[in-house]
Write a protein that holds these residues in place. Structure first.
Motif, PDB file in Angstrom:
ATOM      1  N   MET A   1       0.695  -0.764  -0.476  1.00  0.00           N
ATOM      2  CA  MET A   1       0.236   0.371   0.201  1.00  0.00           C
ATOM      3  C   MET A   1       0.879   0.922   0.055  1.00  0.00           C
ATOM      4  SD  MET A   1      -2.611   1.135   3.119  1.00  0.00           S
ATOM      5  CE  MET A   1      -4.665   1.661   1.553  1.00  0.00           C
ATOM      6  N   PRO A   2       0.501   2.218  -0.865  1.00  0.00           N
ATOM      7  CA  PRO A   2       1.293   3.938  -1.017  1.00  0.00           C
ATOM      8  C   PRO A   2       1.245   4.959   0.707  1.00  0.00           C
ATOM      9  CG  PRO A   2      -0.240   3.891  -2.330  1.00  0.00           C
ATOM     10  CD  PRO A   2      -0.439   2.211  -1.858  1.00  0.00           C
ATOM     11  N   GLU A   3       2.264   4.935   0.999  1.00  0.00           N
ATOM     12  CA  GLU A   3       2.192   5.757   2.271  1.00  0.00           C
ATOM     13  C   GLU A   3       2.786   7.087   1.959  1.00  0.00           C
ATOM     14  OE1 GLU A   3       4.962   4.286   5.201  1.00  0.00           O
ATOM     15  OE2 GLU A   3       5.766   3.259   3.880  1.00  0.00           O
ATOM     16  N   ILE A   4       2.669   7.754   2.955  1.00  0.00           N
ATOM     17  CA  ILE A   4       2.950   8.811   3.265  1.00  0.00           C
ATOM     18  C   ILE A   4       4.387   9.072   4.106  1.00  0.00           C
ATOM     19  CG2 ILE A   4       2.755  11.386   3.630  1.00  0.00           C
ATOM     20  CD1 ILE A   4       0.055  12.016   2.627  1.00  0.00           C
ATOM     21  N   VAL A   5       5.371   9.605   3.603  1.00  0.00           N
ATOM     22  CA  VAL A   5       6.356   9.076   4.051  1.00  0.00           C
ATOM     23  C   VAL A   5       6.668  10.210   5.599  1.00  0.00           C
ATOM     24  CG1 VAL A   5       9.170   8.270   4.676  1.00  0.00           C
ATOM     25  CG2 VAL A   5       7.625   7.767   3.325  1.00  0.00           C
ATOM     26  N   THR A  82       6.000  10.616  -0.809  1.00  0.00           N
ATOM     27  CA  THR A  82       5.645   9.571  -1.039  1.00  0.00           C
ATOM     28  C   THR A  82       6.325   7.924  -1.445  1.00  0.00           C
ATOM     29  OG1 THR A  82       5.410   9.385  -3.453  1.00  0.00           O
ATOM     30  CG2 THR A  82       3.422  10.419  -1.534  1.00  0.00           C
ATOM     31  N   ALA A  83       5.738   7.093  -0.830  1.00  0.00           N
ATOM     32  CA  ALA A  83       6.088   5.694  -1.349  1.00  0.00           C
ATOM     33  C   ALA A  83       5.857   4.357  -1.456  1.00  0.00           C
ATOM     34  CB  ALA A  83       7.016   4.820   0.118  1.00  0.00           C
ATOM     35  N   GLY A  84       6.406   4.353  -2.595  1.00  0.00           N
ATOM     36  CA  GLY A  84       4.931   3.143  -3.630  1.00  0.00           C
ATOM     37  C   GLY A  84       4.047   3.761  -4.778  1.00  0.00           C
ATOM     38  N   LEU A  85       4.380   5.165  -4.761  1.00  0.00           N
ATOM     39  CA  LEU A  85       3.499   5.948  -6.003  1.00  0.00           C
ATOM     40  C   LEU A  85       4.330   6.753  -6.376  1.00  0.00           C
ATOM     41  CD1 LEU A  85       0.476   7.224  -6.639  1.00  0.00           C
ATOM     42  CD2 LEU A  85       1.329   8.575  -4.648  1.00  0.00           C
ATOM     43  N   ALA A  86       4.271   6.727  -8.113  1.00  0.00           N
ATOM     44  CA  ALA A  86       5.132   7.039  -8.460  1.00  0.00           C
ATOM     45  C   ALA A  86       4.689   8.325  -9.736  1.00  0.00           C
ATOM     46  CB  ALA A  86       5.252   6.194 -10.491  1.00  0.00           C
ATOM     47  N   VAL A  87       4.401   9.690  -8.720  1.00  0.00           N
ATOM     48  CA  VAL A  87       4.698  10.635  -9.023  1.00  0.00           C
ATOM     49  C   VAL A  87       5.016  10.979 -10.265  1.00  0.00           C
ATOM     50  CG1 VAL A  87       3.724  10.978  -6.295  1.00  0.00           C
ATOM     51  CG2 VAL A  87       5.739  12.307  -7.196  1.00  0.00           C
ATOM     52  N   ASP A  88       5.789  10.912 -10.139  1.00  0.00           N
ATOM     53  CA  ASP A  88       6.165  11.575 -11.546  1.00  0.00           C
ATOM     54  C   ASP A  88       5.575  11.390 -12.558  1.00  0.00           C
ATOM     55  OD1 ASP A  88       8.514  13.844 -10.637  1.00  0.00           O
ATOM     56  OD2 ASP A  88       9.645  11.348  -9.423  1.00  0.00           O
ATOM     57  N   GLU A  89       4.736  10.323 -12.845  1.00  0.00           N
ATOM     58  CA  GLU A  89       4.129   9.808 -13.867  1.00  0.00           C
ATOM     59  C   GLU A  89       2.921  10.664 -14.057  1.00  0.00           C
ATOM     60  OE1 GLU A  89       4.385   5.713 -13.974  1.00  0.00           O
ATOM     61  OE2 GLU A  89       6.331   5.723 -14.054  1.00  0.00           O
ATOM     62  N   LEU A  90       2.411  11.605 -13.044  1.00  0.00           N
ATOM     63  CA  LEU A  90       0.977  12.173 -12.932  1.00  0.00           C
ATOM     64  C   LEU A  90       0.164  13.185 -13.284  1.00  0.00           C
ATOM     65  CD1 LEU A  90       0.060  10.705  -9.127  1.00  0.00           C
ATOM     66  CD2 LEU A  90      -0.441   9.322 -11.471  1.00  0.00           C
ATOM     67  N   VAL A  91       1.547  14.004 -14.113  1.00  0.00           N
ATOM     68  CA  VAL A  91       1.140  15.274 -14.646  1.00  0.00           C
ATOM     69  C   VAL A  91      -0.122  15.516 -16.165  1.00  0.00           C
ATOM     70  CG1 VAL A  91       2.742  17.308 -15.995  1.00  0.00           C
ATOM     71  CG2 VAL A  91       3.508  16.020 -14.499  1.00  0.00           C
ATOM     72  N   GLY A  92      -0.612  15.971 -15.302  1.00  0.00           N
ATOM     73  CA  GLY A  92      -2.006  15.934 -15.766  1.00  0.00           C
ATOM     74  C   GLY A  92      -3.402  15.841 -15.978  1.00  0.00           C
ATOM     75  N   SER A  93      -3.272  14.846 -14.553  1.00  0.00           N
ATOM     76  CA  SER A  93      -4.388  13.871 -13.722  1.00  0.00           C
ATOM     77  C   SER A  93      -4.081  14.865 -12.461  1.00  0.00           C
ATOM     78  CB  SER A  93      -3.581  12.248 -12.900  1.00  0.00           C
ATOM     79  OG  SER A  93      -2.860  11.737 -14.301  1.00  0.00           O
ATOM     80  N   VAL A  94      -5.889  13.454 -12.057  1.00  0.00           N
ATOM     81  CA  VAL A  94      -6.304  14.697 -10.234  1.00  0.00           C
ATOM     82  C   VAL A  94      -5.761  13.408  -9.537  1.00  0.00           C
ATOM     83  CG1 VAL A  94      -7.840  15.123  -8.836  1.00  0.00           C
ATOM     84  CG2 VAL A  94      -8.102  16.106 -10.773  1.00  0.00           C
ATOM     85  N   GLY A 102     -10.366  11.851   5.120  1.00  0.00           N
ATOM     86  CA  GLY A 102     -11.479  11.783   4.647  1.00  0.00           C
ATOM     87  C   GLY A 102      -9.954  12.710   2.713  1.00  0.00           C
ATOM     88  N   PRO A 103     -10.976  12.282   1.358  1.00  0.00           N
ATOM     89  CA  PRO A 103     -10.273  12.544   0.524  1.00  0.00           C
ATOM     90  C   PRO A 103      -9.873  13.886   0.252  1.00  0.00           C
ATOM     91  CG  PRO A 103     -12.279  12.641  -0.228  1.00  0.00           C
ATOM     92  CD  PRO A 103     -12.324  12.075   1.457  1.00  0.00           C
ATOM     93  N   VAL A 104      -8.931  14.248  -0.201  1.00  0.00           N
ATOM     94  CA  VAL A 104      -8.466  15.631  -0.655  1.00  0.00           C
ATOM     95  C   VAL A 104      -7.144  14.842  -2.030  1.00  0.00           C
ATOM     96  CG1 VAL A 104      -6.195  16.742  -0.250  1.00  0.00           C
ATOM     97  CG2 VAL A 104      -6.825  15.574   1.245  1.00  0.00           C
ATOM     98  N   ARG A 105      -7.763  16.067  -2.904  1.00  0.00           N
ATOM     99  CA  ARG A 105      -8.000  16.081  -4.662  1.00  0.00           C
ATOM    100  C   ARG A 105      -6.562  17.140  -4.741  1.00  0.00           C
ATOM    101  NH1 ARG A 105     -12.479  13.773  -7.530  1.00  0.00           N
ATOM    102  NH2 ARG A 105     -11.948  15.058  -9.150  1.00  0.00           N
ATOM    103  N   LEU A 106      -5.999  17.114  -5.560  1.00  0.00           N
ATOM    104  CA  LEU A 106      -5.170  17.623  -5.741  1.00  0.00           C
ATOM    105  C   LEU A 106      -4.761  17.886  -7.584  1.00  0.00           C
ATOM    106  CD1 LEU A 106      -1.767  16.597  -3.585  1.00  0.00           C
ATOM    107  CD2 LEU A 106      -3.129  18.498  -3.299  1.00  0.00           C
ATOM    108  N   ARG A 107      -4.164  18.645  -8.363  1.00  0.00           N
ATOM    109  CA  ARG A 107      -4.332  18.201  -9.979  1.00  0.00           C
ATOM    110  C   ARG A 107      -3.016  18.832  -9.838  1.00  0.00           C
ATOM    111  NH1 ARG A 107      -6.307  23.396 -11.058  1.00  0.00           N
ATOM    112  NH2 ARG A 107      -8.807  22.486 -11.504  1.00  0.00           N
ATOM    113  N   GLU A 152      -4.180   5.657   0.855  1.00  0.00           N
ATOM    114  CA  GLU A 152      -5.276   4.876  -0.277  1.00  0.00           C
ATOM    115  C   GLU A 152      -5.225   6.275  -1.446  1.00  0.00           C
ATOM    116  OE1 GLU A 152      -9.388   4.386   0.768  1.00  0.00           O
ATOM    117  OE2 GLU A 152      -8.958   3.174   2.198  1.00  0.00           O
ATOM    118  N   VAL A 153      -4.738   5.461  -2.696  1.00  0.00           N
ATOM    119  CA  VAL A 153      -4.743   6.590  -3.753  1.00  0.00           C
ATOM    120  C   VAL A 153      -5.668   6.491  -4.921  1.00  0.00           C
ATOM    121  CG1 VAL A 153      -2.823   7.282  -5.487  1.00  0.00           C
ATOM    122  CG2 VAL A 153      -1.603   7.214  -3.374  1.00  0.00           C
ATOM    123  N   THR A 154      -6.436   7.646  -5.621  1.00  0.00           N
ATOM    124  CA  THR A 154      -6.957   6.773  -6.810  1.00  0.00           C
ATOM    125  C   THR A 154      -6.312   8.095  -7.612  1.00  0.00           C
ATOM    126  OG1 THR A 154      -8.822   6.976  -4.988  1.00  0.00           O
ATOM    127  CG2 THR A 154      -9.193   7.563  -7.492  1.00  0.00           C
TER     128      THR A 154
END
Length: 157
Positions: A1-5, A82-94, A102-107, A152-154
């Motif tokens: 599971m991904p985590e905030i380190v 983060t760990a377990g989350l390839a953040v560099d691949e997320l440009v253009g996503s939410v 509760g969920p936090v949405r980041l563009r 949790e990541v979406t």
């Protein structure tokens, strides 16, 4: 599971002047267990909170897998490690993160390119090594709280 380190909310700009002069001292409480995020404004207590020039980049993330062993947010100057989350691949996503409050949405707007300071703070060669792996700059779309630990990541387009 991904985590905030690790989380960083620093009221100080530490990288002033030239990298050869070294950074200003870190604020004593800039590494925190929890951050409050405000939509369109950023992280409460952070140096970029509410600044118009930084609203599209007020929250930054970097993957632990991108950093050399022993490096952390104090050197990298990103807000969320983060760990377990390839953040560099997320440009253009939410990116939706839920650390139990509760969920936090980041563009995810763009890459957070490394600079010459990385060689001064992380070590020689870090600037080059972090190219295309320096993290991402985001706009918060919702208010919320993030904490260190499992998350949790979406991903939405």
């Amino acid at each position: 599971m991904p985590e905030i380190v690790q989380l960083l909310a620093s009221p100080l700009h530490r990288y002033l002047g030239r990298p050869a002069d070294g950074p200003a001292p870190a604020a004593p409480d800039e590494i925190v267990e929890e951050v409050r995020i405000r939509a369109g404004l950023g992280i409460v207590g952070d140096r970029y909170f509410g600044r118009p020039a930084h609203r599209d980049a007020s929250v930054t993330l970097i993957a632990r897998e991108s950093l050399p062993p022993g490096a952390d947010l104090v050197q990298a100057r990103r807000n969320i490690l983060t760990a377990g989350l390839a953040v560099d691949e997320l440009v253009g996503s939410v990116l939706v993160l839920d650390a139990g409050q509760g969920p936090v949405r980041l563009r995810v707007n763009r890459a957070a390119h490394p600079c010459a300071w990385m060689d001064a703070t992380i070590g020689p060669g870090a600037w080059k090594a972090l190219r295309r792996r320096g993290g991402v700059r985001c706009t918060p779309l919702t208010d919320g709280t993030l904490r260190v630990g499992p998350v949790e990541v979406t991903i939405a387009d």
